[in-house]
Design an enzyme around this catalytic site. Structure first.
Site, PDB file in Angstrom:
ATOM      1  N   CYS A  21       0.722  -0.675   0.128  1.00  0.00           N
ATOM      2  CA  CYS A  21       0.143  -0.099  -0.146  1.00  0.00           C
ATOM      3  C   CYS A  21       1.213   1.201  -0.037  1.00  0.00           C
ATOM      4  O   CYS A  21       1.802   1.325   0.422  1.00  0.00           O
ATOM      5  CB  CYS A  21      -1.302   0.113   1.584  1.00  0.00           C
ATOM      6  SG  CYS A  21      -2.097  -0.930   1.534  1.00  0.00           S
TER       7      CYS A  21
ATOM      8  N   ARG B 161       5.722  -0.311  -4.380  1.00  0.00           N
ATOM      9  CA  ARG B 161       5.475  -0.850  -3.461  1.00  0.00           C
ATOM     10  C   ARG B 161       4.541  -2.397  -3.613  1.00  0.00           C
ATOM     11  O   ARG B 161       4.659  -3.025  -2.447  1.00  0.00           O
ATOM     12  CB  ARG B 161       4.898   0.244  -2.146  1.00  0.00           C
ATOM     13  CG  ARG B 161       5.423   1.131  -1.883  1.00  0.00           C
ATOM     14  CD  ARG B 161       5.196   2.021  -0.962  1.00  0.00           C
ATOM     15  NE  ARG B 161       4.413   2.235   0.463  1.00  0.00           N
ATOM     16  CZ  ARG B 161       5.445   1.554   1.420  1.00  0.00           C
ATOM     17  NH1 ARG B 161       6.582   1.617   1.246  1.00  0.00           N
ATOM     18  NH2 ARG B 161       4.818   1.084   2.578  1.00  0.00           N
TER      19      ARG B 161
ATOM     20  N   TRP C 142      -2.927  -2.767  -1.953  1.00  0.00           N
ATOM     21  CA  TRP C 142      -2.928  -4.186  -2.437  1.00  0.00           C
ATOM     22  C   TRP C 142      -3.756  -5.081  -0.934  1.00  0.00           C
ATOM     23  O   TRP C 142      -4.311  -5.258   0.437  1.00  0.00           O
ATOM     24  CB  TRP C 142      -1.011  -4.151  -1.672  1.00  0.00           C
ATOM     25  CG  TRP C 142      -0.239  -5.930  -1.785  1.00  0.00           C
ATOM     26  CD1 TRP C 142       0.462  -5.980  -2.716  1.00  0.00           C
ATOM     27  CD2 TRP C 142      -0.318  -6.918  -1.061  1.00  0.00           C
ATOM     28  NE1 TRP C 142       0.657  -7.558  -2.855  1.00  0.00           N
ATOM     29  CE2 TRP C 142      -0.104  -7.497  -1.508  1.00  0.00           C
ATOM     30  CE3 TRP C 142      -1.056  -7.059   0.002  1.00  0.00           C
ATOM     31  CZ2 TRP C 142       0.370  -9.053  -1.149  1.00  0.00           C
ATOM     32  CZ3 TRP C 142      -0.631  -8.813   0.477  1.00  0.00           C
ATOM     33  CH2 TRP C 142      -0.290  -9.658  -0.041  1.00  0.00           C
TER      34      TRP C 142
ATOM     35  N   ASN D 261      -3.181   2.307   5.838  1.00  0.00           N
ATOM     36  CA  ASN D 261      -2.350   1.125   5.446  1.00  0.00           C
ATOM     37  C   ASN D 261      -2.330  -0.041   6.269  1.00  0.00           C
ATOM     38  O   ASN D 261      -1.941   0.854   7.748  1.00  0.00           O
ATOM     39  CB  ASN D 261      -0.809   1.628   4.976  1.00  0.00           C
ATOM     40  CG  ASN D 261      -0.084   0.602   4.705  1.00  0.00           C
ATOM     41  OD1 ASN D 261      -0.646  -0.625   4.651  1.00  0.00           O
ATOM     42  ND2 ASN D 261       1.235   1.132   4.717  1.00  0.00           N
ATOM     43  N   GLY D 262      -2.793  -0.950   6.371  1.00  0.00           N
ATOM     44  CA  GLY D 262      -2.859  -1.996   7.972  1.00  0.00           C
ATOM     45  C   GLY D 262      -3.625  -2.952   7.789  1.00  0.00           C
ATOM     46  O   GLY D 262      -4.862  -2.756   6.571  1.00  0.00           O
TER      47      GLY D 262
ATOM     48  N   GLU E 270      19.049 -17.632  -2.480  1.00  0.00           N
ATOM     49  CA  GLU E 270      18.277 -15.968  -3.594  1.00  0.00           C
ATOM     50  C   GLU E 270      18.521 -16.194  -4.817  1.00  0.00           C
ATOM     51  O   GLU E 270      17.293 -15.481  -5.371  1.00  0.00           O
ATOM     52  CB  GLU E 270      19.096 -15.679  -2.468  1.00  0.00           C
ATOM     53  CG  GLU E 270      19.402 -13.610  -3.002  1.00  0.00           C
ATOM     54  CD  GLU E 270      18.112 -12.738  -3.599  1.00  0.00           C
ATOM     55  OE1 GLU E 270      18.175 -12.030  -3.204  1.00  0.00           O
ATOM     56  OE2 GLU E 270      16.996 -13.595  -1.973  1.00  0.00           O
TER      57      GLU E 270
ATOM     58  N   LYS F 112      15.051 -15.004  -6.299  1.00  0.00           N
ATOM     59  CA  LYS F 112      14.940 -14.152  -7.857  1.00  0.00           C
ATOM     60  C   LYS F 112      13.574 -14.436  -8.590  1.00  0.00           C
ATOM     61  O   LYS F 112      13.059 -13.944  -9.582  1.00  0.00           O
ATOM     62  CB  LYS F 112      15.781 -13.420  -8.095  1.00  0.00           C
ATOM     63  CG  LYS F 112      16.760 -12.743  -7.756  1.00  0.00           C
ATOM     64  CD  LYS F 112      16.291 -11.195  -7.145  1.00  0.00           C
ATOM     65  CE  LYS F 112      16.175 -10.839  -5.610  1.00  0.00           C
ATOM     66  NZ  LYS F 112      15.889 -11.694  -4.658  1.00  0.00           N
TER      67      LYS F 112
ATOM     68  N   GLU G 268      10.377 -14.872  -8.309  1.00  0.00           N
ATOM     69  CA  GLU G 268       9.730 -13.117  -8.266  1.00  0.00           C
ATOM     70  C   GLU G 268       9.355 -12.814  -9.690  1.00  0.00           C
ATOM     71  O   GLU G 268       8.633 -12.113 -10.065  1.00  0.00           O
ATOM     72  CB  GLU G 268      10.659 -12.061  -7.648  1.00  0.00           C
ATOM     73  CG  GLU G 268      10.641 -12.799  -5.570  1.00  0.00           C
ATOM     74  CD  GLU G 268      11.112 -11.407  -5.025  1.00  0.00           C
ATOM     75  OE1 GLU G 268      11.266 -11.854  -3.785  1.00  0.00           O
ATOM     76  OE2 GLU G 268      12.805 -11.837  -5.110  1.00  0.00           O
TER      77      GLU G 268
ATOM     78  N   HIS H  24      18.521 -36.386  -1.693  1.00  0.00           N
ATOM     79  CA  HIS H  24      17.523 -36.339  -1.542  1.00  0.00           C
ATOM     80  C   HIS H  24      16.554 -36.331  -1.662  1.00  0.00           C
ATOM     81  O   HIS H  24      15.505 -35.977  -1.027  1.00  0.00           O
ATOM     82  CB  HIS H  24      17.579 -36.350   0.471  1.00  0.00           C
ATOM     83  CG  HIS H  24      19.136 -37.240   0.645  1.00  0.00           C
ATOM     84  ND1 HIS H  24      18.837 -37.990   1.585  1.00  0.00           N
ATOM     85  CD2 HIS H  24      20.530 -36.631   0.794  1.00  0.00           C
ATOM     86  CE1 HIS H  24      19.830 -38.257   1.650  1.00  0.00           C
ATOM     87  NE2 HIS H  24      21.065 -37.289   1.428  1.00  0.00           N
TER      88      HIS H  24
ATOM     89  N   LYS I 135       6.805  -4.173  -1.841  1.00  0.00           N
ATOM     90  CA  LYS I 135       8.472  -3.804  -1.830  1.00  0.00           C
ATOM     91  C   LYS I 135       8.266  -4.381   0.274  1.00  0.00           C
ATOM     92  O   LYS I 135       8.698  -4.843   0.475  1.00  0.00           O
ATOM     93  CB  LYS I 135       8.144  -2.752  -2.269  1.00  0.00           C
ATOM     94  CG  LYS I 135       9.653  -2.211  -1.897  1.00  0.00           C
ATOM     95  CD  LYS I 135      10.983  -3.436  -2.748  1.00  0.00           C
ATOM     96  CE  LYS I 135      11.925  -2.643  -2.721  1.00  0.00           C
ATOM     97  NZ  LYS I 135      13.439  -3.622  -2.784  1.00  0.00           N
TER      98      LYS I 135
END
Length: 613
Positions: A2, A27, A74, A100-101, A486, A490, A493, A509, A608
């Site tokens: 948001c 964001r 969002w 926002n929240g 990481e 990426k 995403e 395994h 974000k």
């Protein structure tokens, strides 16, 4: 997560608010809207989709007014839609609010209001809060400010709210708990935002609002109060940030710009801290809790997402160099697990935004139990920075791309400085080893630049070759395992390709069952103590017709004879090498996303700064 923008002053508010919303698009959001004071009435426009869709929706409609608020949403409560977009209008039509929240007890309050005859136009918790505030104002015949204060004492959850009232021209009332809010101070005008980016073109003087504070904002007046109605003197800070830092600067995407900024941002994170000619590291935050770190029984690192990967690598480095027991926890799990913490523990919190909700709550719990909190954040004045006993800022600058790149390597640089400093003070590292690693770290910006100068065309070709993959495995050993995680994150995403990171030894395994001639397997195979073993793992993949992509150190003559494709990085000590090996993986993900025609700066469903749990 948001974005919130507000303006009150002598200029037309709409262009400022819309431009601010565009600067907050990074964001993550799924709808947007604005509310403007027009005389004694409010005008609200909102639309699902991007800010551009909102602008098209407004068209030639009236946007006059010198006070306004804007929001990018969002979705949490209620699907992304026009009706659930913010701002929301109260039952009377006199109040408009953005939020926002999350209001956790909204259902109980909503039921109470329904019994009083309220009908709701959306599925959101935010509309419930707004009408709850108006209900208190009406039933108690009190001011809007007092109604907000009463309501916020009743609700549980996280919030930043901005409210405008048709009966109070040129006034915005704001409050926060758990979500960020910055107020910029101009010449008889004020700007409000989730961060400073919407106001950079207008002012460098800002006030960061703390939890449980309420702001009454008018063009020539800023009044801060706590929820007990006590006036607080605003602490004005000067922003050390330029508008160019949040613009693309000729790059196709912010993500690419930020990858290419890493030689500078890593150097900035080391500058003034790594003093080679004196063989020492200057970190005033570490000095502030020197005894705690020197005698720490245990270090617990809490983080989320990419920052968690930085923490996992720090576990390897700190245990190796400092000989302190380190545990790395997902903040989202740590806060619910009722962990055993005492005054001998040091908690290191890592967060790009400094506002990550799960991490904040985890820190509050740990602080209550007597632990020492050390924050590593990128945003000056952020909530984690304020809650910490001590800390260290990374110097990555604003990171606009949703997927973290330069913030991650800045975190690694700071964590390595911290580990080296503590190891030197604890006497767990020889002077020769300390100096060698310091020189290696000092060389990293130039070596990252080498990758960007020499490997981009090669990585583009590899990305094009694998752009239609459905799955991928990322494998590494030792210090290279967190980099595998990481790299996989990426790719997920940015390209929406399913990818998983594993320790290379774990391949047999279970994950090896996935290997066929269609599966690309990315090995982080830089020169280290495990290199021979990682070569064996590659041969196991090749024996099953898998496609091997390897990140290798310059001068490696063995891996290129096995791998289908290689990405080369300069040779570096295995402790320092993760600052290099991650860069080709960032570029690979970026170019695959671009070749798949995706919005690499704003991947779907992602935010974000995750400011709700």
């Amino acid at each position: 997560m948001c974005g919130i923008v507000g303006y009150t002053g002598s200029r037309q508010a709409y262009p400022i608010v819309i431009d601010g919303l565009k600067k907050l698009e990074y964001r993550g959001y799924d709808s947007s809207g604005v509310a403007l004071q027009q005389g004694s009435s409010l005008k609200v426009y909102k639309k699902a989709g991007k800010v551009a869709a909102l602008e098209e929706h407004i068209g030639i409609a009236s946007t006059l007014g010198t006070t306004g608020i804007g929001h990018t949403r969002w979705a949490t409560h209620g699907e992304p839609s026009d009706r659930n977009a913010h701002p929301h209008i109260s039952k009377s039509g006199n109040l408009a609010m953005i939020h926002n929240g999350i209001i956790e007890n909204y259902a109980q309050i909503k039921n109470e209001l329904i019994k009083e005859g309220y009908q709701f136009q959306s599925d959101t918790d935010s509309e419930v809060l707004l009408n709850f505030i108006e209900d208190i104002k009406t039933n108690n015949a009190c001011s809007l400010e007092e109604a907000i204060r009463i309501a916020l004492k009743r609700v549980t959850g996280a919030y930043v709210i901005l409210i405008i009232d048709a009966e109070q021209p040129d006034t915005i009332i704001a409050a926060r708990k758990g979500s960020p809010l910055v107020i910029g101070i101009g010449n008889k005008e004020h700007f409000l935002g989730s961060d400073a980016s919407p106001m950079l073109a207008y002012t460098k003087e800002v006030v960061y609002i703390n939890d449980y504070e309420l702001a009454i904002v008018r063009p020539d007046e800023l009044i801060l109060k706590n929820l007990g109605n006590e006036v607080i003197t605003p602490f004005v800070q000067k922003l050390d940030l330029e508008l160019a830092a949040i613009e693309k600067g000729g790059y196709d995407h912010f993500m690419l710009k930020e990858i290419f900024e890493q030689p500078s941002t890593i150097a900035d994170s080391l500058r003034g801290r790594l003093v080679l000619h004196e063989s020492r590291i200057i970190l005033s935050g570490v000095d502030a809790i020197q005894e705690k770190l020197r005698n720490a029984r245990r270090v617990i690192i809490v983080a989320c997402g990419t920052s968690w990967h930085a923490g996992l690598l720090a576990e390897y480095v700190i245990e190796e160099l400092c000989r302190i027991n380190v545990e790395v926890e997902y903040a989202s799990e740590f806060r619910y697990r009722n962990p055993i913490i005492d005054g001998d523990d040091v908690i290191i919190a890592i967060s790009q935004s400094g506002e990550t909700a799960d991490t904040l709550v985890a820190l509050e719990r740990a602080k209550e139990q007597g632990a020492t909190i050390f924050g590593i954040v990128n945003v000056v004045g952020s909530s984690i920075a304020r809650i910490s006993h001590a800390g260290c800022y990374t110097h990555a600058g604003p990171e606009i791309g949703v997927a973290s790149t330069k913030a991650y390597t800045a975190q690694l640089a700071v964590l390595m400085l911290l580990a080296l400093k503590v190891a030197q003070e604890r006497g767990t590292i020889s002077n020769e080893r300390f100096q060698a690693l310091c020189h290696e770290l000092n060389d990293i910006p130039g070596k990252v630049q080498w990758i960007l100068d020499h490997e981009v065309d090669n990585i583009k070709a590899i990305a094009y070759k694998y752009k239609d993959a459905h799955d991928a495995l990322y494998l590494g050993r030792g210090y290279n395992f967190p980099t595998a995680l990481e790299g996989a994150l990426k790719l997920k995403e940015i390209s929406y390709i399913h990818a998983e990171g594993y320790p290379a030894a774990e391949m047999k395994h279970g994950p090896i069952a996935l290997v066929d001639e269609q599966l690309p397997v990315v090995f982080i195979a830089s020169q280290d103590a495990y290199h021979e073993k990682i070569i064996s793992n590659m041969q196991e993949i090749k024996a099953r017709k898998g496609k091997v992509i390897a990140v290798v150190s310059e001068g490696d003559e063995i891996t290129p004879t096995i791998a289908d494709d290689i990405m080369t990085v300069p040779l570096a000590d295995e402790v320092i090498a993760p600052l290099l090996t991650v860069v080709p993986l960032q570029l690979l993900s970026y170019y695959i996303g671009v070749y798949r025609g995706l919005d690499v700066d704003k991947p779907r469903n992602l935010a974000k700064s995750v400011t709700v749990e």
